[in-house]
Design a protein around this motif. Structure first.
Motif, short mmCIF file in Angstrom:
data_model
loop_
_atom_site.label_atom_id
_atom_site.label_comp_id
_atom_site.label_asym_id
_atom_site.label_seq_id
_atom_site.Cartn_x
_atom_site.Cartn_y
_atom_site.Cartn_z
N MET A 248 39.45 43.96 29.56
CA MET A 248 39.36 42.50 29.64
C MET A 248 38.57 42.07 30.87
O MET A 248 37.85 41.07 30.85
N LEU A 249 38.74 42.83 31.94
CA LEU A 249 38.13 42.45 33.21
C LEU A 249 36.61 42.55 33.19
O LEU A 249 35.95 41.96 34.05
N THR A 250 36.05 43.27 32.24
CA THR A 250 34.60 43.46 32.22
C THR A 250 33.84 42.23 31.72
O THR A 250 32.62 42.14 31.91
N ALA A 251 34.52 41.28 31.10
CA ALA A 251 33.84 40.07 30.62
C ALA A 251 33.47 39.18 31.81
O ALA A 251 33.98 39.34 32.93
N GLU A 252 32.57 38.20 31.56
CA GLU A 252 32.16 37.29 32.63
C GLU A 252 33.35 36.48 33.14
O GLU A 252 33.46 36.23 34.34
N ASP A 253 34.19 36.04 32.25
CA ASP A 253 35.42 35.35 32.66
C ASP A 253 36.61 36.33 32.62
O ASP A 253 37.73 35.95 32.24
N GLY A 254 36.34 37.57 33.01
CA GLY A 254 37.36 38.61 32.93
C GLY A 254 38.61 38.29 33.72
O GLY A 254 39.74 38.56 33.26
N ALA A 255 38.45 37.71 34.92
CA ALA A 255 39.63 37.37 35.73
C ALA A 255 40.50 36.35 35.01
O ALA A 255 41.74 36.44 35.02
N ALA A 256 39.84 35.36 34.37
CA ALA A 256 40.61 34.34 33.64
C ALA A 256 41.31 34.96 32.44
O ALA A 256 42.45 34.58 32.10
N ARG A 257 40.68 35.91 31.78
CA ARG A 257 41.32 36.56 30.63
C ARG A 257 42.55 37.37 31.06
O ARG A 257 43.61 37.32 30.42
N VAL A 258 42.38 38.11 32.14
CA VAL A 258 43.52 38.89 32.62
C VAL A 258 44.64 37.97 33.09
O VAL A 258 45.82 38.22 32.84
N LEU A 259 44.27 36.87 33.76
CA LEU A 259 45.29 35.93 34.20
C LEU A 259 46.01 35.31 33.00
O LEU A 259 47.24 35.13 33.02
N THR A 260 45.27 34.97 31.96
CA THR A 260 45.89 34.44 30.74
C THR A 260 46.86 35.45 30.14
O THR A 260 47.98 35.10 29.74
N PHE A 261 46.42 36.70 30.09
CA PHE A 261 47.29 37.77 29.57
C PHE A 261 48.58 37.88 30.39
O PHE A 261 49.69 37.95 29.82
N LEU A 262 48.46 37.86 31.71
CA LEU A 262 49.64 37.99 32.56
C LEU A 262 50.54 36.77 32.45
O LEU A 262 51.77 36.89 32.35
N LEU A 263 49.93 35.58 32.46
CA LEU A 263 50.72 34.35 32.40
C LEU A 263 51.49 34.25 31.09
O LEU A 263 52.69 33.92 31.08
N LEU A 264 50.84 34.53 29.99
CA LEU A 264 51.51 34.41 28.69
C LEU A 264 52.67 35.41 28.57
O LEU A 264 53.74 35.08 28.03
N THR A 265 52.47 36.61 29.06
CA THR A 265 53.54 37.61 28.98
C THR A 265 54.72 37.22 29.85
O THR A 265 55.89 37.30 29.43
N VAL A 266 54.43 36.77 31.08
CA VAL A 266 55.51 36.37 31.99
C VAL A 266 56.23 35.13 31.46
O VAL A 266 57.46 35.05 31.50
#
Length: 389
Positions: A248-266
């Motif tokens: 996920m981190l390799t995309a241009e908005d990779g940080a936002a994707r990873v943050l979305t993944f973490l936020l939704l799971t939490v």
């Protein structure tokens, strides 16, 4: 001739002839004895023979044999003695009813009812919150400032998780999954996924499985199959699934994707805990995880869908709120299944937590349980919704 004329006179067994001669005034014996007196006589008792008859004098009853030699000489005397004892016993009053020991006291209506117990979270919430905030700071700092550092955080978490899993397998089941090839292959898998994408992750996974097979050959063959099977399972379960976070981190908005993944799971876990703790009454899977309820699952879905709509609308480029609803629903399902999956493993191992590294949380694997299976789900849906970026 009447047979009753030959019956024994009354009390003959007690007042018969003795050494002092006949008793004065005794009735004559023989046929001259009147039939009128015979009606007051008692019939001779019938003493049973065979197995029902009392046996005296054998090896197991020597005392009774001695009593027989010194007891009455006539059977009628024995009958009279037994009749007297039975009549005496029947004259005794009935025994008192047994008293119940330690009777339960009657409830006192004047005493107030005990206060209902409050629900307990079962963990040190203060420590759990403190550790969670600390981990969040490390993740956010590495995620938005240096992506390579975040990849290193993933690799460290993978290695620690593998160590906890293999250690518990050996302690509880005697399964010796080789840790060295797993740790090296797991870290390489995460880096390969970040550098080469899905292709690099699959190649690293295959090489790690091969290394597990070869490494275990250096030990005796007993238990080889179960050890390598557990090793391949551990390689897939921990590092391979974690590789999707690096991808996920390799995309241009990779940080936002990873943050979305973490936020939704939490948020999914938090919604399940909050709603289940407050309103949960119907068990979701009592044989696997007794603490989870259907109401908690509804809370997880509601919280995750709301958070997904917000994240897709404001964090993800070209995302739409309705995509966030679907993403949140999928995250709630995958996070719940992941949590139940690790609960199944821990129940099979007979443990509550995988480790004690994180106070209030357990071990690293106790925090990765819902994250690991959710990572490929979020990666795939984001690729379908907005592309690989």
């Amino acid at each position: 001739m009447n047979d009753s004329s030959w019956a024994t006179p009354p009390d003959a067994g007690y007042w018969g002839p003795t050494d002092q001669g006949p008793v004065q005034g005794a009735a004559p014996a023989g046929p001259a004895y009147d039939a009128h007196d015979a009606q007051h006589t008692r019939p001779m008792p019938i003493v049973p023979d065979g197995p029902a008859a009392p046996r005296y004098g054998d090896d197991q009853d020597d005392d009774r044999g001695a009593a027989r030699l010194s007891g009455p000489l006539f059977r009628d005397e024995t009958f009279r003695d037994e009749t007297f004892r039975e009549e005496t016993a029947s004259a005794q009053p009935y025994p008192a009813a047994p008293q119940t020991q330690n009777p339960e006291p009657m409830p006192d209506s004047s005493q107030p009812a005990p206060a209902p117990q409050k629900k307990s979270a079962g963990r040190d919430l203060g420590a759990a919150i403190g550790v969670g905030v600390g981990l969040g700071v490390v993740i956010i700092a590495s995620l938005f400032f240096v992506k390579a550092a975040f990849v290193g955080v993933i690799a460290v978490a993978v290695v620690v998780g593998l160590w906890e899993l293999t250690k518990r397998l050996e302690e509880r089941k005697g399964i010796k999954a080789p840790l060295v090839p797993l740790a090296l292959g797991g870290a390489a898998m995460v880096v390969s996924g970040y550098v080469r994408g899905a292709e690099g992750a699959w190649v690293a996974m295959a090489l790690t499985a091969l290394a597990v097979l070869v490494w275990r050959m250096t030990e005796p063959p007993e238990g080889y199959l179960k050890d390598v099977t557990a090793g391949v399972f551990a390689a897939f379960y921990v590092p391979f699934l974690a590789t999707f976070v690096a991808m996920m981190l390799t995309a241009e908005d990779g940080a936002a994707r990873v943050l979305t993944f973490l936020l939704l799971t939490v948020v999914s876990d938090t919604g399940a805990y909050a709603v289940g703790w407050r309103f949960g009454t119907h068990k979701l899977a009592p044989r696997i995880s007794p603490g989870k309820t259907r109401e908690g699952l509804v809370g997880a879905v509601a919280f995750a869908m709301a958070a997904g709509a917000l994240c897709m609308e404001f964090l993800i480029d070209d995302g739409a709120w309705w995509q966030g609803l679907l993403l949140g629903l999928a995250v709630a399902a995958s996070a719940t299944l992941g949590d139940l999956g690790e609960s199944m493993i821990k129940r099979d191992l007979g443990i509550k937590d995988m480790g004690t590294l994180l106070p209030g949380h357990g071990g690293i694997m106790d925090r990765l349980d819902s994250l690991l299976p959710t990572a490929p789900v979020v990666w795939l849906l984001l690729v379908l919704f907005v592309g690989s970026g």
